[in-house]
Design an enzyme around this catalytic site. Structure first.
Site, PDB file in Angstrom:
ATOM      1  N   ASP A   1       0.885  -1.154   0.000  1.00 28.69           N
ATOM      2  CA  ASP A   1       0.000   0.000   0.000  1.00 28.69           C
ATOM      3  C   ASP A   1       0.924   1.204   0.000  1.00 28.69           C
ATOM      4  O   ASP A   1       1.901   1.234   0.750  1.00 28.69           O
ATOM      5  CB  ASP A   1      -0.923   0.007   1.226  1.00 28.69           C
ATOM      6  CG  ASP A   1      -2.052   1.005   1.053  1.00 28.69           C
ATOM      7  OD1 ASP A   1      -2.777   0.903   0.042  1.00 28.69           O
ATOM      8  OD2 ASP A   1      -2.221   1.885   1.916  1.00 28.69           O
TER       9      ASP A   1
ATOM     10  N   TYR B   1       1.608  10.024  -8.733  1.00 32.78           N
ATOM     11  CA  TYR B   1       2.159  11.347  -8.437  1.00 32.78           C
ATOM     12  C   TYR B   1       3.580  11.546  -8.992  1.00 32.78           C
ATOM     13  O   TYR B   1       4.190  12.583  -8.740  1.00 32.78           O
ATOM     14  CB  TYR B   1       2.160  11.585  -6.919  1.00 32.78           C
ATOM     15  CG  TYR B   1       0.760  11.704  -6.343  1.00 32.78           C
ATOM     16  CD1 TYR B   1       0.145  12.944  -6.217  1.00 32.78           C
ATOM     17  CD2 TYR B   1       0.055  10.578  -5.941  1.00 32.78           C
ATOM     18  CE1 TYR B   1      -1.140  13.063  -5.702  1.00 32.78           C
ATOM     19  CE2 TYR B   1      -1.226  10.681  -5.419  1.00 32.78           C
ATOM     20  CZ  TYR B   1      -1.826  11.924  -5.302  1.00 32.78           C
ATOM     21  OH  TYR B   1      -3.090  12.034  -4.792  1.00 32.78           O
TER      22      TYR B   1
END
Length: 197
Positions: free
Chosen positions: A68, A153
């Site tokens: 994650d 990102y």
């Protein structure tokens, strides 16, 4: 051939982890998971990685890996954090997430744009043994997108000590530096100990 399942349907992530883990896995095959994803209701990266790995191990009966990850921005108190993938809302896209974060930081001076990519890597064995570790990649947030590589990102993240955005690095360069590499390298001793027994 022994198999280990990656609790993800993301083909980019599967390929990246095959490259990163090749020296550790040797003859062990890393396979993708096509089952339904569990509800990720943990409040940390580690908790969510373990939730995914537990579900995959239970469903497949194989050792399971999961991660994650997200970006943590200093002036936002570590946000987006675990909400990175859905920062712009439920109908989000990578572009929407980037636009929102750039807007939120638009009046923040360069010296206060510190951030880090964070990844938690988890290993869950069918017998219930489990471990989760963390890797971090420090840097800062750019004022505009740069580069066409990577995902998420990457176009607005400037790694510490670099003049190029993460999206301007080739796969080998990113693999050598990334938060995911750091997390899975920390997990490697457990992989080697538990899978070679």
């Amino acid at each position: 051939m022994q198999q280990i399942v990656l609790a993800s349907r993301n083909a980019h992530k599967l390929e990246e982890l095959r490259r990163i883990l090749a020296p550790t896995l040797g003859e062990i095959e890393l396979v993708g998971d096509d089952g339904p994803g569990p509800v990720e209701n943990g409040v940390t990266f580690e908790a969510n990685a373990l939730i995914k790995a537990r579900a995959a191990a239970q469903r497949t009966g194989l050792p399971a890996l999961a991660d994650d990850s997200g970006i943590a921005v200093d002036v936002l108190g570590g946000s987006p954090g675990i909400f990175s993938a859905r920062w712009a809302g439920p109908q989000r896209s990578d572009a929407d997430n980037l636009d929102l974060l750039l807007w939120q930081l638009s009046d923040v001076a360069d010296e206060h744009r510190g951030a880090k990519f964070v990844a938690a890597a988890a290993l869950v064995m069918p017998d219930g043994r489990e471990v989760a570790v963390r890797g971090e990649w420090p840097g800062s947030i750019l004022r505009e997108r740069r580069g066409a590589g990577g995902f998420g990102y990457d176009p607005i993240f400037l790694p510490e000590g670099s003049e190029r955005a993460a999206a301007e690095l080739d796969a080998a360069e990113k693999d050598a530096l990334s938060h995911r590499r750091r997390a899975f390298e920390a997990l490697a001793p457990h992989l080697q100990a538990w899978l070679v027994e």
